[in-house]
Scaffold this active site. Sequence first.
Site, PDB file in Angstrom:
ATOM      1  N   CYS A  40       7.218  42.138 -32.051  1.00 20.25           N
ATOM      2  CA  CYS A  40       7.773  43.215 -31.248  1.00 20.25           C
ATOM      3  C   CYS A  40       6.690  43.852 -30.381  1.00 20.25           C
ATOM      4  CB  CYS A  40       8.389  44.274 -32.159  1.00 20.25           C
ATOM      5  SG  CYS A  40       9.702  43.649 -33.210  1.00 20.25           S
ATOM      6  N   GLY A  89       9.669  40.787 -27.238  1.00 20.71           N
ATOM      7  CA  GLY A  89      10.964  40.955 -27.889  1.00 20.71           C
ATOM      8  C   GLY A  89      12.045  41.217 -26.869  1.00 20.71           C
ATOM      9  N   ASN A  91       5.535  47.085 -35.117  1.00 19.66           N
ATOM     10  CA  ASN A  91       5.312  45.668 -34.818  1.00 19.66           C
ATOM     11  C   ASN A  91       4.670  45.042 -36.049  1.00 19.66           C
ATOM     12  OD1 ASN A  91       4.710  43.160 -33.712  1.00 19.66           O
ATOM     13  ND2 ASN A  91       2.880  43.892 -32.659  1.00 19.66           N
ATOM     14  N   GLY A  92       5.319  44.021 -36.592  1.00 21.50           N
ATOM     15  CA  GLY A  92       4.790  43.372 -37.788  1.00 21.50           C
ATOM     16  C   GLY A  92       5.886  43.153 -38.804  1.00 21.50           C
ATOM     17  N   CYS A 100      -3.968  37.908 -35.892  1.00 19.04           N
ATOM     18  CA  CYS A 100      -3.172  36.685 -35.770  1.00 19.04           C
ATOM     19  C   CYS A 100      -3.689  35.845 -34.611  1.00 19.04           C
ATOM     20  CB  CYS A 100      -1.710  37.053 -35.544  1.00 19.04           C
ATOM     21  SG  CYS A 100      -0.658  35.654 -35.098  1.00 19.04           S
ATOM     22  N   TYR A 103      -0.701  32.175 -27.833  1.00 19.10           N
ATOM     23  CA  TYR A 103       0.634  32.099 -27.234  1.00 19.10           C
ATOM     24  C   TYR A 103       1.323  33.440 -27.009  1.00 19.10           C
ATOM     25  CZ  TYR A 103       5.707  31.203 -27.113  1.00 19.10           C
ATOM     26  OH  TYR A 103       7.035  31.207 -26.791  1.00 19.10           O
ATOM     27  N   ASP A 123       0.832  21.557 -24.054  1.00 17.77           N
ATOM     28  CA  ASP A 123       1.602  22.701 -24.542  1.00 17.77           C
ATOM     29  C   ASP A 123       0.772  23.418 -25.596  1.00 17.77           C
ATOM     30  OD1 ASP A 123       3.678  24.467 -24.665  1.00 17.77           O
ATOM     31  OD2 ASP A 123       5.172  23.034 -25.398  1.00 17.77           O
ATOM     32  N   CYS A 150       5.242  31.966 -41.026  1.00 18.43           N
ATOM     33  CA  CYS A 150       4.574  33.270 -40.981  1.00 18.43           C
ATOM     34  C   CYS A 150       5.421  34.299 -41.720  1.00 18.43           C
ATOM     35  CB  CYS A 150       4.388  33.705 -39.525  1.00 18.43           C
ATOM     36  SG  CYS A 150       3.619  35.341 -39.369  1.00 18.43           S
ATOM     37  N   CYS A 205      -6.355  35.514 -38.722  1.00 17.64           N
ATOM     38  CA  CYS A 205      -5.362  34.912 -39.603  1.00 17.64           C
ATOM     39  C   CYS A 205      -4.875  33.637 -38.938  1.00 17.64           C
ATOM     40  CB  CYS A 205      -4.186  35.861 -39.829  1.00 17.64           C
ATOM     41  SG  CYS A 205      -2.837  35.107 -40.779  1.00 17.64           S
ATOM     42  N   CYS A 241      -0.584  30.025 -40.480  1.00 16.80           N
ATOM     43  CA  CYS A 241       0.467  29.090 -40.062  1.00 16.80           C
ATOM     44  C   CYS A 241      -0.074  27.668 -39.924  1.00 16.80           C
ATOM     45  CB  CYS A 241       1.101  29.542 -38.755  1.00 16.80           C
ATOM     46  SG  CYS A 241      -0.061  29.865 -37.425  1.00 16.80           S
TER      47      CYS A 241
END
Length: 499
Positions: A34, A61, A135-136, A274, A280, A383, A420, A471, A474
């Site tokens: 978010c 978002g 956010n989170g 993250c 991205y 990508d 995640c 982090c 993923c």
Amino acid sequence: MISIHSVTSDECPDQTNNPINSNENQPDKPEEACGVFGIYAPAEDVAKLTYFGLYALQHRGQESAGIATFEGTQVHLYKDMGLVSQVFNESILDQLPGSLAIGHTRYSTTGSSRKVNAQPAVLETRLGSLALAHNGNLVNTVQLRQELLENKCNLVTTTDSEMIAFAIAEAINAGADWLEGAIQAFHRCKGAFSLVIGTSSGIMGVRDPNGIRPLVIGTLPGNPVRYVLASETCGLDIIGAEYLRDVEPGELVWITEEGLASYHWSQQPQRKLCIFEMIYFARPDSVMHNESLYSYRMRLGRQLAAESFVDADIVFGVPDSGIPAAIGFSQASGVSYAEGLIKNRYVGRTFIQPTQTMRELGIRMKLNPLKDVLAGKRVIIVDDSIVRGTTSRKLVKTLRDAGAVEVHMRISSPPVTHPCFYGIDTDSQDQLIAATKSVAEIAKQLEVDSLAYLSWKGMLEATREDTNSFCSACFTGDYPVAIPEQVKRSKLSLEKVVV
């Protein structure tokens, strides 16, 4: 008093069962976190400034948007489903006066996509109204929710964000002041949370002890200095605010008429930003570590070329997120950069159900190939990631249909093997293509001539920062905040991989 300008949740049906939202039709990317925004600027039109801040953060978002303003002790709130530009207009913003504001644009992680779950969350406390934008994602929601229900808290949504607000209100109603109540609540929260919290006295900006999600501080020119909080620096740029610094992991900043005060509420912060924010999620013009993310993503492309060069005629990126890495790949490899795909920039989310034939051609809705550029060419397409592989396979077919004689795919991040739990919506592990298939098997499924991912080491070293300060769960399954078993079982179904 709270002046609320929004309709009840029963006027907005839950869209989680809409066929357009099925896995088959979801984008082949993790869905964004978010966006949060806050501003303390007496005498300014804080609602409109917040609107523009959220507009710049729209990529984070697209399901709902909301703004809460404080005019003395009165709160004005408006939130609804849709894009920022769809939710707000001049007339609505004129009904949101005040000296400070907080805003939120949402993609749902905990809590479905329904109006009742839109933010900011607003509660009444002993000290007055509280508005919170988050956010989170918390990982101890089951425990925290049970504690709040046992204490007779009247939870009305299914979001962890509302639980944080109730935890603060609970502490305040027991006698704590704003700061004490907030800090007591944060110690009850486990997981990722970057928060902007509005009160009649001022606004708070807060990050969890790992700083998993970003939050920055900006200033507006003038005397006295006025402060802005945003998920990314692009949210500052749009209103002419100057970047001051990041809110640090485990820090609370308290912005009032007296200025900005800092409190380090966590005694053991350990930065774990993250890494996908850098690869991205965040906009390429946003600044992290004193440079634009565009520059970092170009370095990823250069490293990718060094690790997995292939001879070809042209290289291009998947618009828009793959373009910086493709340019870096071209610079390092000497393969000519070109535009092979054109993006339709006016395509948003649609809830019109396509026919099966239309669904199979769905990739053309957003991306269209340049046939005269591709015809007879050996092409490298870059990508940033592959999650399920569905869209990537359609894209490869589109390139071959346009006349490409070889298609080589290069990915500027490692294989995504784990879900995640910190605010990004990913499938369960068995839906992640790299968790169940080797690179060779993925290449065969995508029908490419070759496929290569960037190494985990190359991705981290390209940050030019301490590689332990990110982090990357993923890609590795090493989660910096322990995941309770009942939460882990919902998404994590396979063994941990070694990178």
